[in-house]
Write an enzyme that holds these catalytic residues in place. Structure first.
Site, PDB file in Angstrom:
ATOM      1  CB  SER A  50      -0.850  -0.050   1.313  1.00  0.00           C
ATOM      2  OG  SER A  50      -0.032   0.198   2.402  1.00  0.00           O
ATOM      3  CG  ASP A  82      -3.689  -2.904  -1.667  1.00  0.00           C
ATOM      4  OD1 ASP A  82      -4.825  -2.804  -2.292  1.00  0.00           O
ATOM      5  OD2 ASP A  82      -3.797  -2.697  -0.114  1.00  0.00           O
ATOM      6  CG  HIS A  83      -6.268   0.669  -1.695  1.00  0.00           C
ATOM      7  ND1 HIS A  83      -7.791   0.928  -2.165  1.00  0.00           N
ATOM      8  CD2 HIS A  83      -6.186  -0.494  -1.015  1.00  0.00           C
ATOM      9  CE1 HIS A  83      -8.397  -0.182  -1.647  1.00  0.00           C
ATOM     10  NE2 HIS A  83      -7.840  -0.980  -0.919  1.00  0.00           N
ATOM     11  CG  ASP A 104      -9.246   3.361  -4.546  1.00  0.00           C
ATOM     12  OD1 ASP A 104     -10.072   3.739  -5.363  1.00  0.00           O
ATOM     13  OD2 ASP A 104      -9.025   2.985  -3.451  1.00  0.00           O
ATOM     14  CG  HIS A 208     -10.117  -4.156  -2.090  1.00  0.00           C
ATOM     15  ND1 HIS A 208      -8.823  -3.643  -2.021  1.00  0.00           N
ATOM     16  CD2 HIS A 208      -9.985  -4.793  -3.416  1.00  0.00           C
ATOM     17  CE1 HIS A 208      -8.344  -3.407  -3.163  1.00  0.00           C
ATOM     18  NE2 HIS A 208      -8.931  -4.022  -3.975  1.00  0.00           N
ATOM     19  N   GLY A 209     -10.967  -6.103   2.027  1.00  0.00           N
ATOM     20  CA  GLY A 209     -11.432  -6.224   3.112  1.00  0.00           C
ATOM     21  C   GLY A 209     -11.844  -7.626   3.526  1.00  0.00           C
ATOM     22  CB  SER A 211      -9.118  -9.760   7.422  1.00  0.00           C
ATOM     23  OG  SER A 211      -7.589  -9.693   6.652  1.00  0.00           O
ATOM     24  CG  ASP A 232      -3.099  -5.248   5.640  1.00  0.00           C
ATOM     25  OD1 ASP A 232      -2.183  -5.937   6.460  1.00  0.00           O
ATOM     26  OD2 ASP A 232      -2.691  -3.989   5.622  1.00  0.00           O
ATOM     27  CB  THR A 233      -7.101  -6.832   9.008  1.00  0.00           C
ATOM     28  OG1 THR A 233      -7.181  -5.546   8.676  1.00  0.00           O
ATOM     29  CG2 THR A 233      -7.431  -6.947  10.507  1.00  0.00           C
TER      30      THR A 233
HETATM   31  O1  G3H Z   1      -6.302  -1.546   2.115  1.00  0.00           O
HETATM   32  C1  G3H Z   1      -5.707  -1.237   2.984  1.00  0.00           C
HETATM   33  C2  G3H Z   1      -4.522  -2.209   3.385  1.00  0.00           C
HETATM   34  O2  G3H Z   1      -4.996  -2.803   4.543  1.00  0.00           O
HETATM   35  C3  G3H Z   1      -3.385  -1.246   3.615  1.00  0.00           C
HETATM   36  O3  G3H Z   1      -3.538  -0.633   4.953  1.00  0.00           O
HETATM   37  O4  G3H Z   1      -2.602   1.577   4.282  1.00  0.00           O
HETATM   38  O5  G3H Z   1      -2.439   0.832   6.569  1.00  0.00           O
HETATM   39  O6  G3H Z   1      -1.031   0.013   4.789  1.00  0.00           O
HETATM   40  P1  G3H Z   1      -2.185   0.445   4.977  1.00  0.00           P
HETATM   41  P1  13P Z   2      -8.183  -6.373   5.241  1.00  0.00           P
HETATM   42  O1  13P Z   2      -7.045  -5.689   5.876  1.00  0.00           O
HETATM   43  O2  13P Z   2      -9.418  -6.036   5.707  1.00  0.00           O
HETATM   44  O3  13P Z   2      -7.887  -7.753   5.201  1.00  0.00           O
HETATM   45  O4  13P Z   2      -8.081  -5.785   3.618  1.00  0.00           O
HETATM   46  C1  13P Z   2      -7.024  -5.772   2.798  1.00  0.00           C
HETATM   47  C2  13P Z   2      -7.265  -5.123   1.640  1.00  0.00           C
HETATM   48  O5  13P Z   2      -8.218  -4.917   0.884  1.00  0.00           O
HETATM   49  C3  13P Z   2      -6.067  -4.507   0.718  1.00  0.00           C
HETATM   50  O6  13P Z   2      -6.394  -3.892  -0.032  1.00  0.00           O
HETATM   51 ZN    ZN Z   3      -8.207  -2.734  -0.261  1.00  0.00          ZN
END
Ligand code: G3H
Ligand code: 13P
Ligand code: ZN
Length: 284
Positions: A50, A82-83, A104, A208-209, A211, A232-233
């Site tokens: 990210s 990512d994003h 994004d 996405h999201g 977790s 990620d989470t």
């Molecule tokens: O999309 C969000 C990811 O979990 C990245 O999070 O911006 O804290 O690295 P971050």
């Molecule tokens: P989570 O942290 O909820 O798993 O989402 C990850 C994500 O979508 C990264 O772009």
């Molecule tokens: Zn994401």
């Protein structure tokens, strides 16, 4: 092997009816965990960074780590932004060797999102880099989307069709009820919406999201056309718990390796579980 674009991995996932995990990395141990898990499962894998990860580790470190990881791996590895939110930053990532990028533009009005995505695609195509875009507002768990706001914020199937036709993007992230971070309750995914999007859009869908989304819901989303699942989470939770366990046992521990080694081992376990859930084990 050198880094591969995500379109290569997602095309095979489409044919095989599974999804490829996209795991966020912020440091060396997490990069190593992602690769070790993918190797153990004989699975293709996407490592993603990210803007926050790039700010934390530095773009040179991220690309160097990913390149070393891919060169030494016997499974296909992609490095994905990512994003990404600015054209300039996406260009920098392409220049530094990312094999794939996300632009994004989901916070922009529809026309501006298309325009920004197309500007990125024009460059990315020329150099063999894949592009993921986002339509609809995914948001964070803290956003607490109310049921009657869902229609306004979630991806509209007709818009998704037009977006894909007018951009030719490689993969599309959709808003169907997931959110980034830890959920307060159990997320409810809008499967009819996903089904409708998928019937109108013939490209890999990105979740996405992911977790904290129940396993059955992930499996159903994959059946309905999700081909890239972002996590990620869950890695953060496992990694920090691994380190915390060491310190809980011995608060006087001062060797970072004694803390980060178990943290990495915990991350490998959760990533392996996700890879199995996504159905990409043995697909490398
Ligand atoms: O999309 C969000 C990811 O979990 C990245 O999070 O911006 O804290 O690295 P971050
Ligand atoms: P989570 O942290 O909820 O798993 O989402 C990850 C994500 O979508 C990264 O772009
Ligand atoms: Zn994401």
């Amino acid at each position: 092997m050198s880094l591969v674009p995500i379109s290569d991995l997602l095309k095979k996932a489409e044919e095989g009816g599974y999804a490829v995990g996209a795991f966020n990395c912020n440091n060396m141990e997490i990069v190593q965990a992602i690769i070790a898990a993918a190797e153990a499962e004989r699975s293709p894998v996407i490592m993603q960074a990210s803007q926050g990860a790039i700010k934390y580790a530095g773009i040179e470190y991220i690309t160097a780590l990913a390149n070393i990881a891919a060169e030494n791996a016997s499974v296909p590895v992609a490095l994905h932004l990512d994003h990404g939110t600015s054209f300039e930053q996406v260009m920098m990532c392409i220049r530094k060797g990312f094999s794939s990028v996300m632009i994004d533009g989901s916070k922009l009005p529809f026309e501006e999102n298309i325009e920004l995505t197309n500007r990125v695609i024009a460059v990315a195509r020329a150099v063999g880099v894949s592009v993921e875009a986002e339509l609809g507002k995914i948001g964070g768990t803290e956003d607490d989307i109310h049921v009657n706001q869902r229609d306004a914020l979630f991806t509209k199937p007709e818009e998704a069709k037009e977006f894909v036709e007018r951009t030719g993007v490689d993969a599309l992230a959709v808003a169907i009820g997931t959110a980034h971070g830890q959920y307060k309750g159990i997320p409810e995914l809008d499967f009819p919406r996903l089904e409708k999007i998928r019937s109108l859009v013939n490209i890999p869908i990105v979740l996405h999201g992911s977790s904290g989304v129940p396993d059955e819901a992930i499996a159903k989303a994959i059946k309905l056309g999700v081909r890239k699942v972002n996590i990620d989470t869950n890695i953060r939770e496992a990694f920090v718990q691994g380190a915390r366990d060491v310190l809980n046992k011995d608060a006087k521990e001062i060797d970072p390796r004694k803390m980060l080694g178990p943290a990495r081992a915990a991350a490998i376990e959760i990533i392996r579980e996700k890879i199995r859930l996504f159905g990409s084990s043995g697909k490398a």
